[in-house]
Write a protein that holds these residues in place. Sequence first.
Motif, mmCIF file in Angstrom:
data_model
loop_
_atom_site.group_PDB
_atom_site.id
_atom_site.type_symbol
_atom_site.label_atom_id
_atom_site.label_comp_id
_atom_site.label_asym_id
_atom_site.label_seq_id
_atom_site.Cartn_x
_atom_site.Cartn_y
_atom_site.Cartn_z
ATOM 1 N N LEU A 27 -23.868 2.372 14.737
ATOM 2 C CA LEU A 27 -22.666 2.265 14.047
ATOM 3 C C LEU A 27 -21.615 1.690 15.046
ATOM 4 C CD1 LEU A 27 -22.652 5.346 11.746
ATOM 5 C CD2 LEU A 27 -23.499 2.802 11.203
ATOM 6 N N ARG A 28 -21.365 2.143 16.250
ATOM 7 C CA ARG A 28 -20.499 1.890 17.256
ATOM 8 C C ARG A 28 -20.414 0.423 17.413
ATOM 9 N NH1 ARG A 28 -18.142 5.953 20.270
ATOM 10 N NH2 ARG A 28 -19.077 8.095 20.108
ATOM 11 N N ARG A 29 -21.732 -0.138 17.733
ATOM 12 C CA ARG A 29 -21.722 -1.609 18.038
ATOM 13 C C ARG A 29 -21.325 -2.399 16.857
ATOM 14 N NH1 ARG A 29 -26.256 -4.791 16.455
ATOM 15 N NH2 ARG A 29 -27.580 -2.996 16.299
ATOM 16 N N ILE A 30 -21.606 -2.068 15.534
ATOM 17 C CA ILE A 30 -21.026 -2.803 14.331
ATOM 18 C C ILE A 30 -19.635 -2.777 14.303
ATOM 19 C CG2 ILE A 30 -21.381 -3.213 12.098
ATOM 20 C CD1 ILE A 30 -23.864 -4.008 13.607
ATOM 21 N N PHE A 31 -18.977 -1.711 14.477
ATOM 22 C CA PHE A 31 -17.601 -1.513 14.197
ATOM 23 C C PHE A 31 -16.879 -2.346 15.568
ATOM 24 C CE2 PHE A 31 -18.000 3.270 12.766
ATOM 25 C CZ PHE A 31 -17.620 2.629 11.418
ATOM 26 N N GLU A 32 -17.463 -2.339 16.666
ATOM 27 C CA GLU A 32 -17.035 -3.129 17.817
ATOM 28 C C GLU A 32 -17.101 -4.619 17.490
ATOM 29 O OE1 GLU A 32 -18.423 -1.539 21.494
ATOM 30 O OE2 GLU A 32 -17.197 0.422 21.120
ATOM 31 N N LEU A 33 -18.194 -5.119 16.853
ATOM 32 C CA LEU A 33 -18.441 -6.500 16.459
ATOM 33 C C LEU A 33 -17.195 -6.868 15.605
ATOM 34 C CD1 LEU A 33 -22.229 -6.518 15.489
ATOM 35 C CD2 LEU A 33 -20.866 -7.750 17.572
ATOM 36 N N TYR A 34 -16.646 -6.067 14.916
ATOM 37 C CA TYR A 34 -15.359 -6.141 14.108
ATOM 38 C C TYR A 34 -14.050 -6.267 14.685
ATOM 39 C CZ TYR A 34 -18.626 -6.969 9.602
ATOM 40 O OH TYR A 34 -19.487 -7.099 8.938
ATOM 41 N N GLY A 35 -14.189 -5.931 16.055
ATOM 42 C CA GLY A 35 -12.993 -5.768 16.670
ATOM 43 C C GLY A 35 -12.169 -4.315 16.716
ATOM 44 N N TYR A 36 -12.810 -3.182 16.394
ATOM 45 C CA TYR A 36 -12.602 -1.973 16.291
ATOM 46 C C TYR A 36 -12.812 -1.256 17.587
ATOM 47 C CZ TYR A 36 -11.951 -2.274 11.396
ATOM 48 O OH TYR A 36 -11.435 -2.531 9.977
ATOM 49 N N LEU A 98 -3.821 -2.964 13.476
ATOM 50 C CA LEU A 98 -4.697 -2.318 14.466
ATOM 51 C C LEU A 98 -5.917 -1.794 13.907
ATOM 52 C CD1 LEU A 98 -1.591 0.277 15.433
ATOM 53 C CD2 LEU A 98 -3.228 -0.991 17.108
ATOM 54 N N LYS A 99 -7.022 -2.130 14.715
ATOM 55 C CA LYS A 99 -8.328 -1.315 14.612
ATOM 56 C C LYS A 99 -8.646 -0.560 15.262
ATOM 57 C CE LYS A 99 -9.906 -6.076 12.397
ATOM 58 N NZ LYS A 99 -10.684 -6.940 12.364
ATOM 59 N N PRO A 133 -6.017 -8.092 -0.348
ATOM 60 C CA PRO A 133 -7.178 -7.398 -0.376
ATOM 61 C C PRO A 133 -7.875 -8.161 0.749
ATOM 62 C CG PRO A 133 -7.182 -9.279 -1.834
ATOM 63 C CD PRO A 133 -5.810 -9.285 -1.273
ATOM 64 N N ASP A 134 -7.540 -8.810 1.768
ATOM 65 C CA ASP A 134 -8.040 -9.401 2.793
ATOM 66 C C ASP A 134 -8.744 -7.938 3.651
ATOM 67 O OD1 ASP A 134 -7.523 -11.454 1.903
ATOM 68 O OD2 ASP A 134 -6.245 -12.093 3.511
ATOM 69 N N ALA A 135 -8.056 -7.212 4.030
ATOM 70 C CA ALA A 135 -8.297 -5.992 4.821
ATOM 71 C C ALA A 135 -9.285 -5.203 4.248
ATOM 72 C CB ALA A 135 -7.030 -5.415 5.372
ATOM 73 N N GLU A 136 -8.821 -4.892 2.919
ATOM 74 C CA GLU A 136 -9.942 -3.970 2.137
ATOM 75 C C GLU A 136 -11.337 -4.793 2.059
ATOM 76 O OE1 GLU A 136 -6.535 -2.340 -0.751
ATOM 77 O OE2 GLU A 136 -7.705 -3.953 -1.439
ATOM 78 N N GLY A 137 -11.409 -6.018 1.988
ATOM 79 C CA GLY A 137 -12.506 -6.629 1.831
ATOM 80 C C GLY A 137 -13.498 -6.516 3.259
ATOM 81 N N GLU A 138 -12.900 -6.754 4.183
ATOM 82 C CA GLU A 138 -13.634 -6.617 5.519
ATOM 83 C C GLU A 138 -14.005 -5.121 5.648
ATOM 84 O OE1 GLU A 138 -11.998 -6.385 9.956
ATOM 85 O OE2 GLU A 138 -12.322 -8.556 9.496
ATOM 86 N N VAL A 139 -13.064 -4.311 5.530
ATOM 87 C CA VAL A 139 -13.725 -2.764 5.726
ATOM 88 C C VAL A 139 -14.859 -2.333 4.943
ATOM 89 C CG1 VAL A 139 -12.828 -0.400 5.213
ATOM 90 C CG2 VAL A 139 -11.491 -2.055 6.360
ATOM 91 N N ILE A 140 -14.716 -2.882 3.607
ATOM 92 C CA ILE A 140 -16.207 -2.534 2.794
ATOM 93 C C ILE A 140 -17.268 -3.651 3.287
ATOM 94 C CG2 ILE A 140 -16.938 -3.004 0.377
ATOM 95 C CD1 ILE A 140 -14.160 -2.304 -0.520
#
Length: 430
Positions: A27-36, A98-99, A133-140
């Motif tokens: 999960l950490r790896r995927i979060f960080e792939l999205y810049g979090y 901010l992510k 809705p761009d942010a919501e779409g990325e989060v989902i």
Amino acid sequence: MELQKPRGTRDFLFEEMRKRKYVEGTLRRIFELYGYQEIKTPLFEDLSLFTLKSGEGITEQIYHFQDKGGRDLALRPELTAPVARLYLNQLQKAPKPLKMYYFGSCFRYERPQAGRFRQFWQMGCELIGGKSPDAEGEVIALAAHCLEELGLEDFEIHIGNLGIIRGILNQAEVSSPEQTQIMAIIDKGEVEELMKFLEDMTMENSYKNMLRELIGLQGHREVLEQVEEMVMNNSQAIGALQELEGLLEVLDSVGFSNYIVNLGIARGLDYYSGTVFEIYVHGLGAQKQISGGGTYNLIEIFGGEKVESTGFAFGFDRVMEALHQQGTYLPLDKVVEVFVAPVSPEVKLKSFQIARKLREAGIPTETDLAGKKFKKLLSHANNLKVNYVVLVGARDLEQGQVTVKDMDSGQQELVALEDVVDVLTERTRG
């Protein structure tokens, strides 16, 4: 006196911890792939942080206490409010969006049962300052990506928008306290309880019937047409519906269309304001929800500026249970790959030196620390399920050699002492 762990808590042994660490790392790896980027907040905060706008259900379950200075404190029951507090304290002037993501334990005093504990773990993220809705779409999409990467099957993402129901309640002139009660009942999925509650209100029957029909609507994009017909004379509800349509367009554009529109989602926390979503795995029974989130206005409620924020959290323990129930294969690394076995006491120190060199090369290694006899050393190596045993004997050392035994094939070979690290590195990493 027999010492027991507190009710509603658990001990995790070696194998379970290896699985949890693997899932956490994925999960950490995927979060960080999205810049979090990861943040960490205290286990306890001022009590008011959670009582101000966390919802009655959570407020009643808070572990709270006074410290020696008489300050009212609470163990955190969730992690969104601490993130909002951190933002207000330190990040208001930071460039947006901010992510950030987090992983940590939370505490709620509730009745322990299958899938519910008094200490539990959440792993989630917050996107502050992104435009919907761009942010919501990325989060989902991020949430779905995490579960796909873990190999979890048959999960459903249900998406709704609180603004649709709020628009109806506002048009019906329902007071804010009553709206809170209604949303709490909807969140529990108790249709009969909702209708009983509405019976005692002066609301027009047309609104009551509309609410009942709306919270029962589930489906794909076709559901939106039904909703539009029902709320066409309500500007607030229409605006929320358009937000929902925009979000679904974003999800479709990135190739994620495996969602379910569900207007019966209300979430148990009062600070959610627009889009909400929950993820279900039906094999878990009553505790099928493994994640929830949405768009919220908690920062403004806490005295900051109005800034769009979207986030979600996985119930980490429920994700683990879902993976267990489905028998999902997790590719865990071996705990120990090599065991260095001193054949006699006089070569013990040399065994320590060899083990250190192997560890410095990144090879998980153990050696004898209990003075076992030779036969018991091999038995211990078997129990550890190592790939190789390095047999360190006085005669071999005189020739500058050690014996390397392949535990799968049983084959042994003499290897020059100076080459043993390279040989085992090639075999364990090849």
